[in-house]
Design a protein around this motif. Structure first.
Motif, mmCIF file in Angstrom:
data_model
loop_
_atom_site.group_PDB
_atom_site.id
_atom_site.type_symbol
_atom_site.label_atom_id
_atom_site.label_comp_id
_atom_site.label_asym_id
_atom_site.label_seq_id
_atom_site.Cartn_x
_atom_site.Cartn_y
_atom_site.Cartn_z
ATOM 1 N N LEU A 44 0.837 -1.207 0.000
ATOM 2 C CA LEU A 44 0.000 0.000 0.000
ATOM 3 C C LEU A 44 0.868 1.252 0.000
ATOM 4 C CD1 LEU A 44 -2.683 1.495 0.175
ATOM 5 C CD2 LEU A 44 -2.647 1.143 2.655
ATOM 6 N N MET A 45 1.879 1.278 0.850
ATOM 7 C CA MET A 45 2.771 2.441 0.895
ATOM 8 C C MET A 45 3.490 2.625 -0.442
ATOM 9 S SD MET A 45 4.530 2.583 4.650
ATOM 10 C CE MET A 45 3.625 3.281 6.030
ATOM 11 N N GLN A 46 3.968 1.535 -1.008
ATOM 12 C CA GLN A 46 4.679 1.625 -2.287
ATOM 13 C C GLN A 46 3.750 2.076 -3.413
ATOM 14 O OE1 GLN A 46 6.305 -2.343 -2.535
ATOM 15 N NE2 GLN A 46 8.243 -1.731 -1.585
ATOM 16 N N THR A 47 2.484 1.733 -3.313
ATOM 17 C CA THR A 47 1.510 2.169 -4.321
ATOM 18 C C THR A 47 1.193 3.645 -4.148
ATOM 19 O OG1 THR A 47 0.554 -0.061 -4.352
ATOM 20 C CG2 THR A 47 -0.759 1.701 -5.326
ATOM 21 N N VAL A 48 1.045 4.073 -2.910
ATOM 22 C CA VAL A 48 0.760 5.488 -2.640
ATOM 23 C C VAL A 48 1.901 6.371 -3.128
ATOM 24 C CG1 VAL A 48 0.456 7.215 -0.812
ATOM 25 C CG2 VAL A 48 -0.830 5.067 -0.719
ATOM 26 N N ILE A 49 3.140 5.935 -2.883
ATOM 27 C CA ILE A 49 4.285 6.757 -3.259
ATOM 28 C C ILE A 49 4.568 6.692 -4.756
ATOM 29 C CG2 ILE A 49 6.083 5.023 -2.914
ATOM 30 C CD1 ILE A 49 6.288 8.676 -1.798
ATOM 31 N N GLY A 50 4.065 5.638 -5.438
ATOM 32 C CA GLY A 50 4.261 5.527 -6.878
ATOM 33 C C GLY A 50 5.325 4.545 -7.303
ATOM 34 N N ILE A 51 5.926 3.809 -6.341
ATOM 35 C CA ILE A 51 6.881 2.768 -6.712
ATOM 36 C C ILE A 51 6.159 1.676 -7.489
ATOM 37 C CG2 ILE A 51 8.428 0.985 -5.796
ATOM 38 C CD1 ILE A 51 8.967 2.843 -3.424
ATOM 39 N N LEU A 52 4.938 1.381 -7.051
ATOM 40 C CA LEU A 52 4.059 0.454 -7.756
ATOM 41 C C LEU A 52 2.871 1.227 -8.306
ATOM 42 C CD1 LEU A 52 3.969 -2.490 -5.171
ATOM 43 C CD2 LEU A 52 5.364 -2.347 -7.248
ATOM 44 N N GLN A 53 2.389 0.829 -9.461
ATOM 45 C CA GLN A 53 1.228 1.473 -10.069
ATOM 46 C C GLN A 53 -0.043 0.752 -9.629
ATOM 47 O OE1 GLN A 53 1.468 4.254 -12.064
ATOM 48 N NE2 GLN A 53 -0.753 4.372 -11.926
ATOM 49 N N GLY A 54 -0.966 1.490 -9.029
ATOM 50 C CA GLY A 54 -2.228 0.898 -8.625
ATOM 51 C C GLY A 54 -3.048 0.467 -9.832
ATOM 52 N N ARG A 55 -3.820 -0.611 -9.675
ATOM 53 C CA ARG A 55 -4.656 -1.105 -10.769
ATOM 54 C C ARG A 55 -5.888 -0.235 -10.953
ATOM 55 N NH1 ARG A 55 -0.852 -3.769 -13.307
ATOM 56 N NH2 ARG A 55 0.097 -5.385 -12.009
ATOM 57 N N GLU A 56 -6.390 0.281 -9.866
ATOM 58 C CA GLU A 56 -7.543 1.184 -9.902
ATOM 59 C C GLU A 56 -7.356 2.229 -8.816
ATOM 60 O OE1 GLU A 56 -11.160 -0.987 -9.361
ATOM 61 O OE2 GLU A 56 -10.804 -2.346 -11.061
ATOM 62 N N GLY A 57 -8.095 3.338 -8.951
ATOM 63 C CA GLY A 57 -8.107 4.347 -7.910
ATOM 64 C C GLY A 57 -7.145 5.497 -8.150
ATOM 65 N N THR A 58 -7.186 6.467 -7.244
ATOM 66 C CA THR A 58 -6.353 7.662 -7.356
ATOM 67 C C THR A 58 -5.704 7.998 -6.028
ATOM 68 O OG1 THR A 58 -8.242 9.111 -6.857
ATOM 69 C CG2 THR A 58 -7.783 8.659 -9.180
ATOM 70 N N ILE A 59 -4.553 8.664 -6.123
ATOM 71 C CA ILE A 59 -3.868 9.231 -4.958
ATOM 72 C C ILE A 59 -3.698 10.712 -5.258
ATOM 73 C CG2 ILE A 59 -1.806 9.218 -3.523
ATOM 74 C CD1 ILE A 59 -2.194 6.240 -5.648
ATOM 75 N N ARG A 60 -4.282 11.548 -4.420
ATOM 76 C CA ARG A 60 -4.256 12.987 -4.668
ATOM 77 C C ARG A 60 -3.682 13.746 -3.476
ATOM 78 N NH1 ARG A 60 -7.671 14.093 -9.042
ATOM 79 N NH2 ARG A 60 -9.073 12.358 -9.596
ATOM 80 N N ILE A 61 -2.961 14.802 -3.790
ATOM 81 C CA ILE A 61 -2.509 15.758 -2.786
ATOM 82 C C ILE A 61 -3.134 17.096 -3.138
ATOM 83 C CG2 ILE A 61 -0.553 17.025 -1.833
ATOM 84 C CD1 ILE A 61 1.143 14.554 -2.170
ATOM 85 N N ASP A 62 -3.972 17.567 -2.231
ATOM 86 C CA ASP A 62 -4.723 18.802 -2.477
ATOM 87 C C ASP A 62 -5.480 18.752 -3.803
ATOM 88 O OD1 ASP A 62 -4.535 20.246 -0.182
ATOM 89 O OD2 ASP A 62 -3.344 21.875 -1.028
ATOM 90 N N GLY A 63 -6.050 17.591 -4.090
ATOM 91 C CA GLY A 63 -6.868 17.442 -5.292
ATOM 92 C C GLY A 63 -6.102 17.109 -6.544
ATOM 93 N N THR A 64 -4.769 17.141 -6.480
ATOM 94 C CA THR A 64 -3.944 16.855 -7.658
ATOM 95 C C THR A 64 -3.541 15.384 -7.677
ATOM 96 O OG1 THR A 64 -3.033 19.098 -7.694
ATOM 97 C CG2 THR A 64 -1.811 17.402 -8.868
ATOM 98 N N ASP A 65 -3.832 14.700 -8.774
ATOM 99 C CA ASP A 65 -3.449 13.297 -8.948
ATOM 100 C C ASP A 65 -1.936 13.235 -9.116
ATOM 101 O OD1 ASP A 65 -2.927 10.693 -9.839
ATOM 102 O OD2 ASP A 65 -4.857 10.548 -10.869
ATOM 103 N N ILE A 66 -1.237 12.648 -8.132
ATOM 104 C CA ILE A 66 0.226 12.692 -8.164
ATOM 105 C C ILE A 66 0.812 11.794 -9.251
ATOM 106 C CG2 ILE A 66 0.339 13.270 -5.715
ATOM 107 C CD1 ILE A 66 1.286 10.451 -5.142
ATOM 108 N N ASN A 67 0.007 10.874 -9.787
ATOM 109 C CA ASN A 67 0.499 10.042 -10.884
ATOM 110 C C ASN A 67 0.365 10.733 -12.237
ATOM 111 O OD1 ASN A 67 1.346 7.701 -9.435
ATOM 112 N ND2 ASN A 67 -0.808 7.194 -9.093
ATOM 113 N N LYS A 68 -0.368 11.851 -12.259
ATOM 114 C CA LYS A 68 -0.514 12.621 -13.487
ATOM 115 C C LYS A 68 0.287 13.918 -13.452
ATOM 116 C CE LYS A 68 -5.098 10.804 -14.658
ATOM 117 N NZ LYS A 68 -6.533 11.121 -14.901
ATOM 118 N N ARG A 69 0.694 14.319 -12.261
ATOM 119 C CA ARG A 69 1.517 15.520 -12.119
ATOM 120 C C ARG A 69 2.687 15.190 -11.203
ATOM 121 N NH1 ARG A 69 1.513 20.295 -8.876
ATOM 122 N NH2 ARG A 69 2.343 22.076 -10.015
#
Length: 299
Positions: A44-69
């Motif tokens: 879970l931690m590795q997925t949140v940080i982006g080491i692993l790519q989640g299969r579904e869902g989003t991780i956002r900081i202040d509304g910004t998708d960190i995997n897109k920015r």
């Protein structure tokens, strides 16, 4: 600034590690992440940080998708359970690398923090010569000196002596007081309970449940004093887990409030107790048809 995880799912092949994971973390919070071995805490931690790519869902900081920015990722730092990939580097070299990677890294803050802990380490020595506890303390100071708003720690207390655990707790608490949000995965329940504001409990292959600072787990713990031995039909009810039994004193865990009217007439005293982190893990095993904690027997 808030970290928001929404409907996150992760799989390895056809195996679902977790799914429907939803939680938010706000500035200054210390959040414990617990679960049994293999439940997916590290994943879970590795997925949140982006080491692993989640299969579904989003991780956002202040509304910004960190995997897109990608720039948003500067606000979140992950420290694994073994900070040993810089073992062949001197601390001075590691600091220089952090300065190159993290534009907001503050060397002055790092050096002052290092001095305040009174660590007996040389900045010109290789990190491989440090103890595990010293490496973890240095790793936390490096991470906090990046000015990141969110810090993810995976098993930071594992294999560390009590003195360094106390120092690490001090770093975590002070960082939270300055507004850093910290998620900590650990099996050291007694340590987590001292510092965590709330708890996230991850179930293998499932979602995540939250326990707030008031101890709201959806579970209830009672100590019962009986005139004589309690009947097996009561103790073996699926909604009751017997945690311990000493003579005529029983400690039980249940998923619903219990009143005097709900217990056998043999009960002469009933007291509600606080639910602790390890109780949650015992309840999960109970629901999975695991062992009676008081005897070790399989249900």
């Amino acid at each position: 600034m808030q970290l928001s995880v929404n409907n996150l799912k992760q799989t390895f092949g056809k195996t679902i590690v977790f799914q429907n994971v939803n939680f938010t973390v706000s500035p200054g919070e210390i959040v414990a992440l617990i679960g049994r071995n293999g439940s997916g805490k590290t994943t879970l931690m590795q997925t949140v940080i982006g080491i692993l790519q989640g299969r579904e869902g989003t991780i956002r900081i202040d509304g910004t998708d960190i995997n897109k920015r990608v720039a948003a990722k500067k606000d979140i730092v992950f420290i694994p359970d073994r900070f040993d990939y810089f073992n062949n580097k001197k601390l001075t070299e590691v600091v220089e690398m952090y300065e190159l990677v993290y534009e907001d890294f503050d060397r002055t803050v790092f050096e002052a923090s290092l001095q305040s802990l009174n660590l007996r380490v040389s900045v010109t020595s290789r990190l491989g010569s440090y103890s595990k506890g010293e490496r973890m303390l240095v790793a936390c100071l490096l991470a906090l000196s990046t000015r990141a708003k969110f810090l993810l720690l995976d098993e930071p207390f594992d294999g560390i002596d009590v003195v360094n655990v106390d120092k690490l707790n001090r770093i975590i608490i002070e960082a939270a007081e300055y507004g850093t949000a910290i998620i900590i995965s650990s099996h050291r329940m007694e340590t987590l309970e001292k510092i965590a504001d709330r708890t996230l409990f991850i179930e293998a292959g499932g979602g995540i449940a939250s326990m707030d600072g008031t101890g709201n787990t959806g579970l209830y713990k009672y100590q019962l004093v009986s005139r004589e031995t309690l009947p097996e039909e009561f103790l073996r009810r699926p909604d009751i887990l017997l945690l311990s039994n000493l003579g005529r004193v029983y400690t039980i865990l249940t998923n619903m409030p219990v009143t005097v009217a709900d217990v056998p007439e043999l009960i002469i005293q009933m007291d509600e107790l606080s639910v602790h982190m390890e109780d949650i893990l015992h309840w999960q095993e109970h629901e999975e048809g695991g062992r009676d904690v008081s005897t070790g027997n399989t249900n």
